[in-house]
Design a protein around this motif. Structure first.
Motif, PDB file in Angstrom:
ATOM      1  N   GLN A  42       0.840  -1.182   0.000  1.00 44.80           N
ATOM      2  CA  GLN A  42       0.000   0.000   0.000  1.00 44.80           C
ATOM      3  C   GLN A  42       0.880   1.238   0.000  1.00 44.80           C
ATOM      4  OE1 GLN A  42      -2.858   0.220   3.209  1.00 44.80           O
ATOM      5  NE2 GLN A  42      -4.166   1.597   2.033  1.00 44.80           N
ATOM      6  N   GLU A  46      -3.056   5.349  -1.801  1.00 45.54           N
ATOM      7  CA  GLU A  46      -3.477   4.307  -2.725  1.00 45.54           C
ATOM      8  C   GLU A  46      -4.164   3.172  -1.982  1.00 45.54           C
ATOM      9  OE1 GLU A  46      -2.059   6.501  -5.866  1.00 45.54           O
ATOM     10  OE2 GLU A  46      -3.194   4.635  -5.985  1.00 45.54           O
ATOM     11  N   GLN A  47      -4.905   2.372  -2.735  1.00 45.65           N
ATOM     12  CA  GLN A  47      -5.510   1.174  -2.187  1.00 45.65           C
ATOM     13  C   GLN A  47      -4.464   0.089  -2.002  1.00 45.65           C
ATOM     14  OE1 GLN A  47      -8.826   0.799  -1.294  1.00 45.65           O
ATOM     15  NE2 GLN A  47      -9.048   2.977  -1.743  1.00 45.65           N
ATOM     16  N   GLU A  49      -2.900  -3.335  -2.593  1.00 43.32           N
ATOM     17  CA  GLU A  49      -2.963  -4.190  -3.759  1.00 43.32           C
ATOM     18  C   GLU A  49      -2.185  -5.478  -3.537  1.00 43.32           C
ATOM     19  OE1 GLU A  49      -1.099  -2.605  -7.250  1.00 43.32           O
ATOM     20  OE2 GLU A  49       0.700  -1.945  -6.180  1.00 43.32           O
TER      21      GLU A  49
END
Length: 120
Positions: A42, A46-47, A49
């Motif tokens: 992460q 941001e998300q 992933e």
């Protein structure tokens, strides 16, 4: 609930390498073999992933962004999973989290996170 201990994050220059490790020292072997292991990351803003995953039998899956550069591996007897990261890029900068998913119950556990920074 699985207790995961991560290590290996650091500051490196572009093109460098790091190896992250994630251990589950409190588990017995038979329990560890029930887990699918993965690395997520992460970046700020941001998300989280999925980066890579590996089954107990060693079947791997990688995000397109890291294919050819990262390698996930595991040793069930040592109850440890690694993420070898080569040719690191600044966009790889993130907090990396180890994840364990119980394939029978679908319960998941997370490591504490380890910071990887790629910068010149």
């Amino acid at each position: 609930q699985v207790s995961l201990v991560e290590s290996g994050g650091d500051l490196v220059t572009p093109g460098g390498s790091l190896r992250l490790s994630c251990a589950a020292p409190r588990l017995i072997f038979s329990t560890y073999t029930m887990l699918e292991m993965a690395w997520y990351r992460q970046a700020p803003g941001e998300q989280r992933e999925l980066v890579a995953s590996i089954t107990s039998d060693g079947i791997t899956n990688y995000a397109d962004s890291v294919k050819g550069r990262f390698t996930i591996s595991r040793n069930n007897s040592r109850k440890t999973v690694w993420l070898q990261m080569n040719s690191l890029k600044p966009e790889d900068t993130a907090v990396y989290y180890c994840n364990a998913r119980n394939t029978l119950s679908a319960e998941t556990s997370w490591g504490q996170g380890t910071q990887v920074t790629v910068s010149s």
